[in-house]
Write an enzyme that holds these catalytic residues in place. Structure first.
Site, mmCIF file in Angstrom:
data_model
loop_
_atom_site.group_PDB
_atom_site.id
_atom_site.type_symbol
_atom_site.label_atom_id
_atom_site.label_comp_id
_atom_site.label_asym_id
_atom_site.label_seq_id
_atom_site.Cartn_x
_atom_site.Cartn_y
_atom_site.Cartn_z
ATOM 1 N N TRP A 158 -6.078 12.030 4.292
ATOM 2 C CA TRP A 158 -5.720 12.289 2.886
ATOM 3 C C TRP A 158 -4.295 11.830 2.562
ATOM 4 C CZ3 TRP A 158 -8.034 17.731 1.269
ATOM 5 C CH2 TRP A 158 -9.436 17.676 1.361
ATOM 6 N N TYR A 198 -16.865 2.837 5.712
ATOM 7 C CA TYR A 198 -15.409 2.840 5.900
ATOM 8 C C TYR A 198 -15.070 3.443 7.268
ATOM 9 C CZ TYR A 198 -10.601 4.578 5.487
ATOM 10 O OH TYR A 198 -9.286 4.890 5.727
ATOM 11 N N ALA A 231 -5.361 -2.105 5.024
ATOM 12 C CA ALA A 231 -6.704 -1.603 5.338
ATOM 13 C C ALA A 231 -7.577 -1.761 4.102
ATOM 14 C CB ALA A 231 -6.650 -0.116 5.729
ATOM 15 N N TYR A 232 -8.875 -1.790 4.330
ATOM 16 C CA TYR A 232 -9.831 -1.707 3.223
ATOM 17 C C TYR A 232 -10.087 -0.205 3.044
ATOM 18 C CZ TYR A 232 -13.875 -2.612 0.286
ATOM 19 O OH TYR A 232 -14.749 -2.661 -0.775
ATOM 20 N N THR A 233 -9.550 0.380 1.961
ATOM 21 C CA THR A 233 -9.588 1.851 1.828
ATOM 22 C C THR A 233 -10.493 2.351 0.689
ATOM 23 O OG1 THR A 233 -7.574 1.728 0.493
ATOM 24 C CG2 THR A 233 -7.288 2.229 2.826
ATOM 25 N N GLY A 256 0.836 -1.202 0.000
ATOM 26 C CA GLY A 256 0.000 0.000 0.000
ATOM 27 C C GLY A 256 0.872 1.254 0.000
HETATM 28 N N1 LIG Z 1 -5.558 6.811 1.808
HETATM 29 C C1 LIG Z 1 -6.079 7.749 2.578
HETATM 30 O O1 LIG Z 1 -6.451 8.831 2.115
HETATM 31 C C2 LIG Z 1 -6.204 7.540 4.066
HETATM 32 C C3 LIG Z 1 -6.809 8.557 4.853
HETATM 33 C C4 LIG Z 1 -6.920 8.362 6.230
HETATM 34 C C5 LIG Z 1 -6.449 7.210 6.812
HETATM 35 N N2 LIG Z 1 -5.883 6.232 6.032
HETATM 36 C C6 LIG Z 1 -5.402 5.017 6.692
HETATM 37 O O2 LIG Z 1 -3.990 4.953 6.524
HETATM 38 C C7 LIG Z 1 -3.579 3.584 6.417
HETATM 39 C C8 LIG Z 1 -2.745 3.385 5.177
HETATM 40 O O3 LIG Z 1 -3.548 3.726 4.038
HETATM 41 P P1 LIG Z 1 -2.985 3.650 2.548
HETATM 42 O O4 LIG Z 1 -3.442 4.868 1.842
HETATM 43 O O5 LIG Z 1 -1.544 3.292 2.562
HETATM 44 O O6 LIG Z 1 -3.853 2.414 2.001
HETATM 45 P P2 LIG Z 1 -3.687 1.621 0.638
HETATM 46 O O7 LIG Z 1 -2.679 2.269 -0.248
HETATM 47 O O8 LIG Z 1 -5.061 1.369 0.121
HETATM 48 O O9 LIG Z 1 -3.044 0.252 1.132
HETATM 49 C C9 LIG Z 1 -3.784 -0.690 1.829
HETATM 50 C C10 LIG Z 1 -3.072 -2.007 1.685
HETATM 51 O O10 LIG Z 1 -3.869 -2.983 2.362
HETATM 52 C C11 LIG Z 1 -3.831 -4.150 1.597
HETATM 53 N N3 LIG Z 1 -4.983 -4.993 1.806
HETATM 54 C C12 LIG Z 1 -6.294 -4.695 1.601
HETATM 55 N N4 LIG Z 1 -7.040 -5.779 1.830
HETATM 56 C C13 LIG Z 1 -6.195 -6.769 2.185
HETATM 57 C C14 LIG Z 1 -6.371 -8.113 2.549
HETATM 58 N N5 LIG Z 1 -7.579 -8.694 2.601
HETATM 59 N N6 LIG Z 1 -5.282 -8.832 2.871
HETATM 60 C C15 LIG Z 1 -4.050 -8.300 2.827
HETATM 61 N N7 LIG Z 1 -3.815 -7.029 2.484
HETATM 62 C C16 LIG Z 1 -4.880 -6.274 2.168
HETATM 63 C C17 LIG Z 1 -3.808 -3.692 0.157
HETATM 64 O O11 LIG Z 1 -3.316 -4.737 -0.620
HETATM 65 P P3 LIG Z 1 -3.233 -4.690 -2.228
HETATM 66 O O12 LIG Z 1 -2.084 -3.745 -2.512
HETATM 67 O O13 LIG Z 1 -2.960 -6.079 -2.620
HETATM 68 O O14 LIG Z 1 -4.558 -4.166 -2.671
HETATM 69 C C18 LIG Z 1 -2.907 -2.476 0.229
HETATM 70 O O15 LIG Z 1 -1.575 -2.828 -0.023
HETATM 71 C C19 LIG Z 1 -4.863 2.760 6.472
HETATM 72 O O16 LIG Z 1 -5.095 2.334 7.786
HETATM 73 C C20 LIG Z 1 -5.949 3.745 6.076
HETATM 74 O O17 LIG Z 1 -7.210 3.387 6.593
HETATM 75 C C21 LIG Z 1 -5.741 6.379 4.683
#
Ligand SMILES: NC(=O)c1ccc[n+]([C@@H]2O[C@H](COP(=O)([O-])OP(=O)(O)OC[C@H]3O[C@@H](n4cnc5c(N)ncnc54)[C@H](OP(=O)(O)O)[C@@H]3O)[C@@H](O)[C@H]2O)c1
Length: 292
Positions: free
Chosen positions: A149, A124, A59-61, A10
């Site tokens: 974000w 979410y 995470a499921y994002t 991710g």
């Molecule tokens: N993105 C945002 O804007 C945002 C905002 C606020 C908080 N957050 C939080 O920050 C954290 C990091 O977010 P991020 O943006 O880095 O998220 P991301 O890029 O969507 O990465 C999430 C990772 O989780 C993996 N994943 C999802 N389902 C899975 C499963 N069943 N088994 C194993 N792996 C799985 C995905 O795998 P694949 O690569 O194989 O799909 C992906 O690598 C999370 O906790 C998120 O909730 C994010």
């Protein structure tokens, strides 16, 4: 120190893969190694590996899709972190979890503190909040770091989307009524690692004492529209843009399956006061992130 990292592919997980080896032995796991929605597998691998530190960047994002894949979102965001927190407690390990500004309803007009009441508007946000509650029940030496974000120059981030749209459209409309703090994944992995390194001599004890929810996001806040403007200005290949007009729009102009909070900036004072570290302003960080 033996570190298990979930979600290695991710935005945040990738940046952790780059920096964590400085701290110790890293076992980085992606979907291919462990499907975190399979709670038994999560438990099994942690029992086998017995890490000192567990970092959950998985995470499921997919905010809109979560409305349909509710059960899967709950498994990944609410139940898997509980299994990780419990394993950490039983094995005397530290657990780091990330949560979201979407636990709030966005009705405030100054940044949210950790003491503000939560009220997620979508599945979410509810699943991530349930994850927080479960960790508090099951865990002992944990930090729940709420961020907002998150972007990286790798993958399907808002930054890359805007760069792509600007190459395909002469007119762009971006919502100006959603406001929060853009957070560079590399900085987030960096500040977390620095905090862990600074406390590494007595990590378990310190994190157990300081276990809590903390806000940790790029300083300052902006709208998606203003953010997009800055992305276009900092585009290292600006000549490829065909966009002429960037117009502000309202969220109502782009109905989505999931409702999003309008104002969800986070006040990060608690983290700064506790650990003596803070993320720099979102704008100067974006420039650094986009400079080649
Ligand atoms: N993105 C945002 O804007 C945002 C905002 C606020 C908080 N957050 C939080 O920050 C954290 C990091 O977010 P991020 O943006 O880095 O998220 P991301 O890029 O969507 O990465 C999430 C990772 O989780 C993996 N994943 C999802 N389902 C899975 C499963 N069943 N088994 C194993 N792996 C799985 C995905 O795998 P694949 O690569 O194989 O799909 C992906 O690598 C999370 O906790 C998120 O909730 C994010």
């Amino acid at each position: 120190m033996r570190i298990v990292l979930f979600g290695k592919n991710g935005q945040l997980g990738w940046e952790f893969q780059r920096i964590l080896p400085i701290l110790g032995e890293v076992i980085a796991l992606g979907r291919d190694e462990v499907d975190v929605s399979d709670l038994h597998s999560v438990q099994k691998i942690l029992n086998e590996l017995k890490p000192n530190l567990i970092i959950n960047a998985s995470a499921y994002t997919e905010v809109d899709r979560a409305e349909i894949e509710l059960e899967l979102a709950m498994n990944i965001n609410a139940l898997a972190p509980a299994v990780m927190a419990e394993a950490a407690r039983k094995q005397g390990a530290v657990f780091i979890q990330y949560s979201t500004d979407y636990v709030f309803d966005g009705k405030k007009d100054i940044p949210y503190t950790e003491n503000d009441p939560t009220h997620p508007l979508n599945t979410y946000g509810r699943s991530k909040l349930m994850g927080e509650e479960n960790i508090k029940q099951a865990g002992e030496a944990y930090l729940i770091l709420r961020t907002s974000w998150v972007y990286s120059l790798r993958g399907n981030s808002f930054v890359n989307k805007v760069l792509g749209w600007a190459r395909k459209n002469e007119n762009l409309k971006i919502v100006s009524d959603q406001i929060s703090g853009p957070t560079w994944a590399r900085m987030l992995a960096g500040i977390t690692s620095l905090m862990l390194a600074q406390n590494s001599a007595n990590l378990l004890e310190i994190i157990r004492e300081r276990r809590s929810v903390y806000h940790l996001a790029g300083a300052g806040y902006t709208s998606r529209y203003e953010w997009a403007k800055e992305i276009l200005v900092n585009d290292p290949n600006r000549t490829e843009q065909i966009v002429r007009d960037l117009e502000p729009a309202r969220s109502d102009d782009f109905p989505t399956t999931a409702v999003r909070p309008l104002f969800s900036a986070l006040d990060c004072t608690r983290f700064e006061d506790t650990f003596g570290l803070k993320l720099p302003n979102w704008n100067s960080t974006l420039k650094l992130a986009m400079t080649r």
